[in-house]
Write a protein that holds these residues in place. Structure first.
Motif, PDB file in Angstrom:
ATOM      1  N   ASN A 277      11.619 -18.298  -8.850  1.00 49.41           N
ATOM      2  CA  ASN A 277      11.415 -18.731 -10.234  1.00 49.41           C
ATOM      3  C   ASN A 277       9.937 -18.814 -10.599  1.00 49.41           C
ATOM      4  OD1 ASN A 277      14.163 -18.922 -10.778  1.00 49.41           O
ATOM      5  ND2 ASN A 277      14.268 -21.032 -10.088  1.00 49.41           N
ATOM      6  N   ALA A 278       9.079 -19.045  -9.613  1.00 53.51           N
ATOM      7  CA  ALA A 278       7.644 -19.122  -9.860  1.00 53.51           C
ATOM      8  C   ALA A 278       6.988 -17.739  -9.913  1.00 53.51           C
ATOM      9  CB  ALA A 278       6.978 -19.963  -8.790  1.00 53.51           C
ATOM     10  N   ALA A 279       7.682 -16.710  -9.460  1.00 60.44           N
ATOM     11  CA  ALA A 279       7.116 -15.356  -9.460  1.00 60.44           C
ATOM     12  C   ALA A 279       6.902 -14.888 -10.903  1.00 60.44           C
ATOM     13  CB  ALA A 279       8.044 -14.398  -8.731  1.00 60.44           C
ATOM     14  N   GLU A 280       5.779 -14.237 -11.118  1.00 61.87           N
ATOM     15  CA  GLU A 280       5.418 -13.807 -12.463  1.00 61.87           C
ATOM     16  C   GLU A 280       6.035 -12.474 -12.864  1.00 61.87           C
ATOM     17  OE1 GLU A 280       1.207 -13.863 -12.744  1.00 61.87           O
ATOM     18  OE2 GLU A 280       1.071 -16.002 -12.313  1.00 61.87           O
ATOM     19  N   ASN A 281       6.368 -11.636 -11.887  1.00 63.32           N
ATOM     20  CA  ASN A 281       6.948 -10.326 -12.207  1.00 63.32           C
ATOM     21  C   ASN A 281       7.865  -9.880 -11.071  1.00 63.32           C
ATOM     22  OD1 ASN A 281       5.197  -9.393 -10.183  1.00 63.32           O
ATOM     23  ND2 ASN A 281       3.600  -8.938 -11.661  1.00 63.32           N
ATOM     24  N   THR A 282       8.490  -8.734 -11.246  1.00 61.44           N
ATOM     25  CA  THR A 282       9.445  -8.259 -10.244  1.00 61.44           C
ATOM     26  C   THR A 282       8.760  -7.878  -8.935  1.00 61.44           C
ATOM     27  OG1 THR A 282       9.361  -6.024 -11.164  1.00 61.44           O
ATOM     28  CG2 THR A 282      11.131  -7.473 -11.939  1.00 61.44           C
TER      29      THR A 282
ATOM     30  N   PHE B  92      22.342 -14.927  -0.822  1.00 57.08           N
ATOM     31  CA  PHE B  92      22.598 -13.714  -0.054  1.00 57.08           C
ATOM     32  C   PHE B  92      21.544 -12.689  -0.439  1.00 57.08           C
ATOM     33  CE2 PHE B  92      26.627 -15.844  -0.723  1.00 57.08           C
ATOM     34  CZ  PHE B  92      27.148 -15.897   0.554  1.00 57.08           C
ATOM     35  N   LEU B  93      20.758 -12.230   0.535  1.00 56.60           N
ATOM     36  CA  LEU B  93      19.724 -11.233   0.291  1.00 56.60           C
ATOM     37  C   LEU B  93      20.229  -9.859   0.704  1.00 56.60           C
ATOM     38  CD1 LEU B  93      16.630 -13.189   1.558  1.00 56.60           C
ATOM     39  CD2 LEU B  93      17.110 -12.549  -0.775  1.00 56.60           C
ATOM     40  N   ASP B  94      20.037  -8.892  -0.181  1.00 54.55           N
ATOM     41  CA  ASP B  94      20.474  -7.517   0.061  1.00 54.55           C
ATOM     42  C   ASP B  94      19.263  -6.591   0.093  1.00 54.55           C
ATOM     43  OD1 ASP B  94      23.076  -8.467  -0.174  1.00 54.55           O
ATOM     44  OD2 ASP B  94      23.203  -7.960  -2.295  1.00 54.55           O
ATOM     45  N   TYR B  95      19.362  -5.554   0.899  1.00 54.54           N
ATOM     46  CA  TYR B  95      18.366  -4.494   0.946  1.00 54.54           C
ATOM     47  C   TYR B  95      19.097  -3.177   0.736  1.00 54.54           C
ATOM     48  CZ  TYR B  95      14.712  -1.415   2.698  1.00 54.54           C
ATOM     49  OH  TYR B  95      13.778  -0.414   2.818  1.00 54.54           O
ATOM     50  N   ASN B  96      18.789  -2.504  -0.334  1.00 53.82           N
ATOM     51  CA  ASN B  96      19.470  -1.261  -0.716  1.00 53.82           C
ATOM     52  C   ASN B  96      20.985  -1.417  -0.723  1.00 53.82           C
ATOM     53  OD1 ASN B  96      17.134   0.243  -1.156  1.00 53.82           O
ATOM     54  ND2 ASN B  96      16.988   0.832   0.978  1.00 53.82           N
TER      55      ASN B  96
ATOM     56  N   LYS C 285       0.809  -1.215   0.000  1.00 52.07           N
ATOM     57  CA  LYS C 285       0.000   0.000   0.000  1.00 52.07           C
ATOM     58  C   LYS C 285       0.846   1.271   0.000  1.00 52.07           C
ATOM     59  CE  LYS C 285      -3.928  -2.147   2.194  1.00 52.07           C
ATOM     60  NZ  LYS C 285      -4.790  -2.210   3.373  1.00 52.07           N
ATOM     61  N   ARG C 286       2.017   1.214   0.613  1.00 50.16           N
ATOM     62  CA  ARG C 286       2.879   2.404   0.674  1.00 50.16           C
ATOM     63  C   ARG C 286       3.890   2.454  -0.467  1.00 50.16           C
ATOM     64  NH1 ARG C 286       4.987   2.171   6.636  1.00 50.16           N
ATOM     65  NH2 ARG C 286       4.951  -0.039   6.148  1.00 50.16           N
ATOM     66  N   ASN C 287       3.823   1.491  -1.392  1.00 54.39           N
ATOM     67  CA  ASN C 287       4.678   1.426  -2.574  1.00 54.39           C
ATOM     68  C   ASN C 287       6.170   1.422  -2.222  1.00 54.39           C
ATOM     69  OD1 ASN C 287       5.124   1.090  -5.271  1.00 54.39           O
ATOM     70  ND2 ASN C 287       5.067   3.272  -5.730  1.00 54.39           N
ATOM     71  N   ARG C 288       6.523   0.695  -1.193  1.00 48.43           N
ATOM     72  CA  ARG C 288       7.927   0.577  -0.802  1.00 48.43           C
ATOM     73  C   ARG C 288       8.690  -0.372  -1.713  1.00 48.43           C
ATOM     74  NH1 ARG C 288       9.013   2.292   4.841  1.00 48.43           N
ATOM     75  NH2 ARG C 288       7.530   3.993   5.023  1.00 48.43           N
ATOM     76  N   LEU C 289       8.008  -1.377  -2.254  1.00 47.81           N
ATOM     77  CA  LEU C 289       8.671  -2.362  -3.094  1.00 47.81           C
ATOM     78  C   LEU C 289       8.760  -1.909  -4.549  1.00 47.81           C
ATOM     79  CD1 LEU C 289       7.054  -5.612  -1.668  1.00 47.81           C
ATOM     80  CD2 LEU C 289       9.244  -4.577  -1.077  1.00 47.81           C
ATOM     81  N   GLY C 290       8.110  -0.827  -4.893  1.00 49.31           N
ATOM     82  CA  GLY C 290       8.154  -0.311  -6.261  1.00 49.31           C
ATOM     83  C   GLY C 290       9.542   0.132  -6.686  1.00 49.31           C
ATOM     84  N   ASP C 291      10.357   0.538  -5.731  1.00 43.59           N
ATOM     85  CA  ASP C 291      11.723   0.967  -6.030  1.00 43.59           C
ATOM     86  C   ASP C 291      12.684  -0.201  -6.134  1.00 43.59           C
ATOM     87  OD1 ASP C 291      10.840   3.574  -5.921  1.00 43.59           O
ATOM     88  OD2 ASP C 291      11.347   3.798  -3.803  1.00 43.59           O
ATOM     89  N   GLU C 292      12.177  -1.416  -5.924  1.00 45.14           N
ATOM     90  CA  GLU C 292      12.966  -2.653  -5.954  1.00 45.14           C
ATOM     91  C   GLU C 292      14.182  -2.587  -5.024  1.00 45.14           C
ATOM     92  OE1 GLU C 292      13.836  -3.908  -9.922  1.00 45.14           O
ATOM     93  OE2 GLU C 292      11.771  -3.611 -10.571  1.00 45.14           O
TER      94      GLU C 292
END
Length: 74
Positions: free
Chosen positions: A50-55, A26-30, A6-13
């Motif tokens: 791999n099953a995810a349809e989009n970013t 290894f997972l990175d955040y910013n 709702k706050r569009n935080r993931l839109g910036d990837e």
């Protein structure tokens, strides 16, 4: 995008991931490493990515796997 961001935080990837030769994820955040996943948990993560349809779905998977890690003065 659905109601999950709702706050569009993931839109910036903000999330990114890297996979090493021994299948360690290894997972990175910013650009900063926040989590390391190994073994069966890493295999499950890679299947979900791999099953995810989009970013947007990939970002949501990474956000859920890292959990609530921001607890301080990041």
């Amino acid at each position: 995008m659905n109601n999950f961001d709702k706050r569009n935080r993931l839109g910036d990837e903000p999330f990114n991931f890297r996979v090493s030769k021994d299948k360690t994820v290894f997972l990175d955040y910013n650009g900063r490493q926040v989590k390391v996943i190994k073994g069966t948990e890493a295999e499950k993560f890679l299947k979900r990515i791999n099953a995810a349809e989009n970013t947007a779905e990939e970002q949501l998977v990474m956000a859920k796997i890292t959990g609530n890690f921001k607890r301080g003065n990041e």
